[in-house]
Motif scaffolding. Structure first.
Motif, PDB file in Angstrom:
ATOM      1  N   TRP A   1       0.096  -1.937  18.148  1.00 21.45           N
ATOM      2  CA  TRP A   1       1.251  -2.092  19.328  1.00 21.45           C
ATOM      3  C   TRP A   1       1.012  -0.998  20.491  1.00 21.45           C
ATOM      4  O   TRP A   1       0.995  -1.440  21.579  1.00 21.45           O
ATOM      5  CB  TRP A   1       2.527  -1.491  18.515  1.00 21.45           C
ATOM      6  CG  TRP A   1       3.660  -1.909  19.547  1.00 21.45           C
ATOM      7  CD1 TRP A   1       4.429  -2.908  19.746  1.00 21.45           C
ATOM      8  CD2 TRP A   1       4.234  -0.546  20.061  1.00 21.45           C
ATOM      9  NE1 TRP A   1       5.365  -2.341  20.573  1.00 21.45           N
ATOM     10  CE2 TRP A   1       5.450  -1.131  20.892  1.00 21.45           C
ATOM     11  CE3 TRP A   1       4.213   0.599  20.068  1.00 21.45           C
ATOM     12  CZ2 TRP A   1       6.128  -0.366  21.415  1.00 21.45           C
ATOM     13  CZ3 TRP A   1       4.853   1.573  20.652  1.00 21.45           C
ATOM     14  CH2 TRP A   1       6.117   0.991  21.638  1.00 21.45           C
TER      15      TRP A   1
ATOM     16  N   CYS B   1       1.010  -0.188  14.042  1.00 23.25           N
ATOM     17  CA  CYS B   1       1.333   0.956  14.957  1.00 23.25           C
ATOM     18  C   CYS B   1       0.316   1.039  16.120  1.00 23.25           C
ATOM     19  O   CYS B   1       0.546   1.008  17.356  1.00 23.25           O
ATOM     20  CB  CYS B   1       2.044   2.164  14.539  1.00 23.25           C
ATOM     21  SG  CYS B   1       3.509   2.067  13.550  1.00 23.25           S
TER      22      CYS B   1
ATOM     23  N   PHE C   1       9.343   6.754  16.844  1.00 21.28           N
ATOM     24  CA  PHE C   1       9.262   5.882  17.783  1.00 21.28           C
ATOM     25  C   PHE C   1       9.516   6.506  19.234  1.00 21.28           C
ATOM     26  O   PHE C   1       9.000   6.319  20.150  1.00 21.28           O
ATOM     27  CB  PHE C   1      10.053   4.662  17.403  1.00 21.28           C
ATOM     28  CG  PHE C   1       9.939   3.708  18.549  1.00 21.28           C
ATOM     29  CD1 PHE C   1       9.047   2.697  18.511  1.00 21.28           C
ATOM     30  CD2 PHE C   1      11.345   3.742  19.592  1.00 21.28           C
ATOM     31  CE1 PHE C   1       9.052   2.024  19.596  1.00 21.28           C
ATOM     32  CE2 PHE C   1      11.259   2.859  20.391  1.00 21.28           C
ATOM     33  CZ  PHE C   1      10.211   1.908  20.683  1.00 21.28           C
TER      34      PHE C   1
ATOM     35  N   ILE D   1       8.620  -2.301  15.824  1.00 17.24           N
ATOM     36  CA  ILE D   1       7.856  -1.562  15.124  1.00 17.24           C
ATOM     37  C   ILE D   1       8.773  -0.795  13.898  1.00 17.24           C
ATOM     38  O   ILE D   1       7.996  -0.702  12.959  1.00 17.24           O
ATOM     39  CB  ILE D   1       7.547  -0.341  16.035  1.00 17.24           C
ATOM     40  CG1 ILE D   1       6.599  -0.774  17.255  1.00 17.24           C
ATOM     41  CG2 ILE D   1       7.060   0.950  15.429  1.00 17.24           C
ATOM     42  CD1 ILE D   1       5.272  -1.408  16.803  1.00 17.24           C
TER      43      ILE D   1
ATOM     44  N   TYR E   1      11.950   7.269  11.370  1.00 20.14           N
ATOM     45  CA  TYR E   1      11.188   6.414  12.045  1.00 20.14           C
ATOM     46  C   TYR E   1      11.827   6.402  13.790  1.00 20.14           C
ATOM     47  O   TYR E   1      10.770   6.105  14.687  1.00 20.14           O
ATOM     48  CB  TYR E   1      11.412   4.862  11.740  1.00 20.14           C
ATOM     49  CG  TYR E   1      10.600   4.626  10.249  1.00 20.14           C
ATOM     50  CD1 TYR E   1       9.065   4.580  10.422  1.00 20.14           C
ATOM     51  CD2 TYR E   1      11.270   4.806   9.038  1.00 20.14           C
ATOM     52  CE1 TYR E   1       8.476   4.460   9.071  1.00 20.14           C
ATOM     53  CE2 TYR E   1      10.588   4.223   7.850  1.00 20.14           C
ATOM     54  CZ  TYR E   1       9.408   4.262   7.783  1.00 20.14           C
ATOM     55  OH  TYR E   1       8.814   4.115   6.584  1.00 20.14           O
TER      56      TYR E   1
ATOM     57  N   ALA F   1       7.293  -1.082  10.022  1.00 21.39           N
ATOM     58  CA  ALA F   1       6.872   0.282   9.417  1.00 21.39           C
ATOM     59  C   ALA F   1       7.914   0.484   8.341  1.00 21.39           C
ATOM     60  O   ALA F   1       7.273   1.113   7.329  1.00 21.39           O
ATOM     61  CB  ALA F   1       7.108   1.332  10.404  1.00 21.39           C
TER      62      ALA F   1
END
Length: 130
Positions: free
Chosen positions: A114, A111, A60, A93, A56, A97
């Protein structure tokens, strides 16, 4: 510290005639952004390892870097506030997630929301066009 190091490099490049004097400030700013990003990446990856969300974190970091490059971003008054804002965005986030109970569709929607919010919030940046 980062700004000081960036100015030293820009001065050195000017003395060696690698860049014109007119571009010294731009070069110093570019190095400042580069060093700032090089310092933020390990922080995000360390948090990813700590939270057991390294994949992740990588996703990101890549998406955020591209989004910020094209849309500009939040400009804090100093690097501490900027880093804190960056880490809060990351935690928001990645932790959202990472919930197993949330379906993948919901995670994708969060997501997407965002990213849309960041684009809307940064659209006022006169130095970057969408």
């Amino acid at each position: 510290m980062i700004a000081f190091l960036s100015r030293i490099i820009a001065d050195f490049l000017c003395r060696k005639n690698a860049i014109p004097d007119d571009n010294k400030e731009i070069c110093a700013y570019g190095y400042e952004v580069l060093f700032f990003n090089l310092l933020n990446a390990p922080v995000i990856f360390f948090l990813g390892i700590l939270l057991d969300k390294l994949i992740y974190s990588i996703v990101f970091f890549l998406i955020f870097a591209v989004l910020r490059q094209y849309c500009g971003g939040f400009h804090a008054k100093n690097t501490i506030v900027c880093t804190f804002t960056y880490i809060i965005s990351y935690l928001f986030i990645v932790l959202l997630a990472g919930f197993d109970a949330i379906s993948e569709i919901y995670t994708f929607s969060v997501c997407k929301w965002w990213c849309y919010s960041i684009i809307v919030l940064t659209s006022q940046n006169n130095n970057k066009s969408l």
